[in-house]
Design a protein around this motif. Structure first.
Motif, short mmCIF file in Angstrom:
data_model
loop_
_atom_site.label_atom_id
_atom_site.label_comp_id
_atom_site.label_asym_id
_atom_site.label_seq_id
_atom_site.Cartn_x
_atom_site.Cartn_y
_atom_site.Cartn_z
N ASP A 191 8.36 -4.88 -7.75
CA ASP A 191 7.88 -6.07 -8.43
C ASP A 191 6.36 -6.16 -8.48
OD1 ASP A 191 7.40 -6.55 -5.76
OD2 ASP A 191 8.57 -8.40 -5.64
N MET A 192 5.67 -5.10 -8.10
CA MET A 192 4.21 -5.10 -8.19
C MET A 192 3.76 -5.01 -9.64
SD MET A 192 2.90 -2.70 -5.04
CE MET A 192 2.68 -3.41 -3.40
N THR A 193 2.69 -5.70 -9.96
CA THR A 193 2.13 -5.64 -11.32
C THR A 193 1.29 -4.38 -11.48
OG1 THR A 193 0.08 -6.78 -10.73
CG2 THR A 193 2.00 -8.16 -11.31
N PRO A 194 1.07 -3.93 -12.72
CA PRO A 194 0.19 -2.78 -12.93
C PRO A 194 -1.20 -2.97 -12.31
CG PRO A 194 1.40 -3.26 -14.94
CD PRO A 194 1.70 -4.38 -13.98
N THR A 195 -1.71 -4.20 -12.34
CA THR A 195 -3.01 -4.48 -11.75
C THR A 195 -2.99 -4.26 -10.24
OG1 THR A 195 -3.54 -6.09 -13.47
CG2 THR A 195 -4.80 -6.23 -11.44
N GLU A 196 -1.91 -4.70 -9.60
CA GLU A 196 -1.78 -4.51 -8.15
C GLU A 196 -1.71 -3.02 -7.80
OE1 GLU A 196 0.54 -8.46 -6.56
OE2 GLU A 196 1.69 -6.97 -7.69
N ILE A 197 -0.97 -2.26 -8.59
CA ILE A 197 -0.87 -0.82 -8.32
C ILE A 197 -2.19 -0.14 -8.58
CG2 ILE A 197 0.25 1.32 -9.08
CD1 ILE A 197 2.81 -0.28 -9.47
N ASP A 198 -2.90 -0.56 -9.62
CA ASP A 198 -4.23 -0.02 -9.89
C ASP A 198 -5.14 -0.19 -8.67
OD1 ASP A 198 -3.52 0.65 -12.46
OD2 ASP A 198 -4.48 -1.09 -13.39
N ALA A 199 -5.12 -1.37 -8.07
CA ALA A 199 -5.98 -1.66 -6.93
C ALA A 199 -5.60 -0.80 -5.73
CB ALA A 199 -5.90 -3.14 -6.57
N ILE A 200 -4.30 -0.60 -5.51
CA ILE A 200 -3.84 0.23 -4.39
C ILE A 200 -4.30 1.67 -4.57
CG2 ILE A 200 -1.80 1.21 -3.29
CD1 ILE A 200 -0.41 -1.50 -3.93
N LEU A 201 -4.12 2.21 -5.77
CA LEU A 201 -4.50 3.60 -6.02
C LEU A 201 -6.01 3.79 -5.94
CD1 LEU A 201 -2.07 4.53 -8.94
CD2 LEU A 201 -1.86 5.10 -6.52
N ALA A 202 -6.76 2.73 -6.21
CA ALA A 202 -8.22 2.80 -6.14
C ALA A 202 -8.74 2.51 -4.74
CB ALA A 202 -8.84 1.82 -7.12
N GLY A 203 -7.83 2.14 -3.83
CA GLY A 203 -8.24 1.82 -2.47
C GLY A 203 -9.00 0.52 -2.37
N GLN A 204 -8.78 -0.38 -3.32
CA GLN A 204 -9.52 -1.64 -3.34
C GLN A 204 -8.83 -2.69 -2.47
OE1 GLN A 204 -9.65 -2.61 -7.49
NE2 GLN A 204 -11.19 -1.06 -7.98
N MET A 205 -9.63 -3.40 -1.68
CA MET A 205 -9.14 -4.48 -0.85
C MET A 205 -10.25 -5.51 -0.67
SD MET A 205 -7.64 -4.42 3.07
CE MET A 205 -6.33 -3.26 2.68
N PRO A 206 -9.99 -6.78 -0.95
CA PRO A 206 -11.03 -7.80 -0.76
C PRO A 206 -11.56 -7.80 0.66
CG PRO A 206 -9.16 -8.70 -1.96
CD PRO A 206 -8.74 -7.35 -1.47
N ALA A 207 -12.84 -8.16 0.82
CA ALA A 207 -13.48 -8.13 2.13
C ALA A 207 -12.75 -8.98 3.15
CB ALA A 207 -14.94 -8.56 2.00
N ALA A 208 -12.30 -10.17 2.75
CA ALA A 208 -11.61 -11.05 3.68
C ALA A 208 -10.31 -10.43 4.17
CB ALA A 208 -11.34 -12.40 3.02
N ARG A 209 -9.61 -9.76 3.25
CA ARG A 209 -8.36 -9.12 3.65
C ARG A 209 -8.63 -7.93 4.57
NH1 ARG A 209 -3.71 -6.70 -0.44
NH2 ARG A 209 -2.25 -6.05 1.20
N ARG A 210 -9.69 -7.18 4.31
CA ARG A 210 -10.05 -6.07 5.18
C ARG A 210 -10.31 -6.56 6.60
NH1 ARG A 210 -13.44 -4.27 0.98
NH2 ARG A 210 -15.28 -4.88 2.18
N LEU A 211 -10.99 -7.69 6.70
CA LEU A 211 -11.29 -8.25 8.02
C LEU A 211 -10.01 -8.68 8.73
CD1 LEU A 211 -13.29 -9.19 10.15
CD2 LEU A 211 -13.51 -11.35 8.89
N ARG A 212 -9.12 -9.36 8.02
CA ARG A 212 -7.86 -9.79 8.63
C ARG A 212 -7.04 -8.60 9.08
NH1 ARG A 212 -7.75 -13.35 4.16
NH2 ARG A 212 -6.16 -12.06 3.15
N ARG A 213 -7.02 -7.55 8.26
CA ARG A 213 -6.27 -6.35 8.63
C ARG A 213 -6.84 -5.74 9.89
NH1 ARG A 213 -6.01 -0.12 6.94
NH2 ARG A 213 -8.12 -0.25 7.71
N ALA A 214 -8.17 -5.60 9.98
CA ALA A 214 -8.81 -5.00 11.15
C ALA A 214 -8.51 -5.79 12.41
CB ALA A 214 -10.32 -4.90 10.92
#
Length: 226
Positions: A191-214
């Motif tokens: 159910d992922m959108t093409p835009t979401e898959i584009d971001a995953i393949l590009a390794g893109q992640m918003p800064a706030a989400r990167r911080l939460r993940r870390a």
């Protein structure tokens, strides 16, 4: 130390078994799967992508293997040994064929259960008995584990290390290091959108989400203390 993008797949096409609750969103259509592989193969550095498959579904052998071979790609397949030879799941001969084709084989445990919720004795059984079955099939050591549901804590990681696993793959998303013990992946969903898959393949992640993940990964790697 290379920064790699981990892409995790579950099932492809039409399931050949009854799915557990919550599994269906993680199945991709053949077209979705082919599109992702085409984009990985056409990227400037296909080796920057680490491809993995969880659960040991029959589609790993019938659909994923020929698609990977066609594009010159490799992947690691994390197998649930409790499902071996069951309808809709990999058979023992399929595991051998994946290995013979140059694919990696790792453990996903015996049953499809969250390791972080298991008592110590049951966790040991999940890690050791599944590994022993796969090592007999593969004729060599099995040192990689794919953590079911991506749910782990410090106790699970200690048990993995203690039982001889050299790498553990989670579902924390984002980049992974090729020298780390714990390696995050992103599980692709139908159910992922093409835009979401584009971001995953590009390794893109918003800064706030990167911080939460870390912060989340650090907490899970440190607790509980025992």
């Amino acid at each position: 130390m290379a920064r790699l993008i981990g892409l995790n797949f579950h099932g492809i096409g039409t399931p050949a078994r009854d799915l557990e609750e919550g599994e269906a969103p993680y199945w991709l259509s053949r077209a979705q799967f082919s599109d992702v592989l085409d984009r990985v193969a056409a990227s400037p550095d296909p080796k920057a992508f680490v491809l993995t498959f969880d659960d040991g579904n029959l589609s790993d052998y019938e659909i994923a293997l020929p698609a990977l071979n066609q594009r010159g790609l490799t992947a690691t397949f994390f197998v649930l040994t409790g499902r071996l030879d069951e309808t809709g799941s990999l058979a023992r001969d399929h595991v051998k064929a994946l290995l013979a084709a140059g694919m990696g084989i790792g453990s996903h445990g015996i049953a499809h259960v969250a390791w972080s919720e298991l008592e110590a004795e049951t966790l040991e059984q999940e890690l050791t008995q599944s590994r022993d079955v796969l090592q007999e099939l593969c004729g060599g050591p099995v040192t990689k584990a794919g953590i079911p549901f991506g749910r782990y804590n410090a106790r699970v990681l200690r048990a993995l290390r203690r039982n001889g696993y050299r790498t553990a793959f989670s579902s924390d998303t984002g980049y992974m290091s090729d020298t780390a013990f714990l390696r995050p992946r992103t599980s692709l969903r139908g159910d992922m959108t093409p835009t979401e898959i584009d971001a995953i393949l590009a390794g893109q992640m918003p800064a706030a989400r990167r911080l939460r993940r870390a912060v989340g990964m650090i907490r899970k790697q440190l607790l509980p203390l025992r």
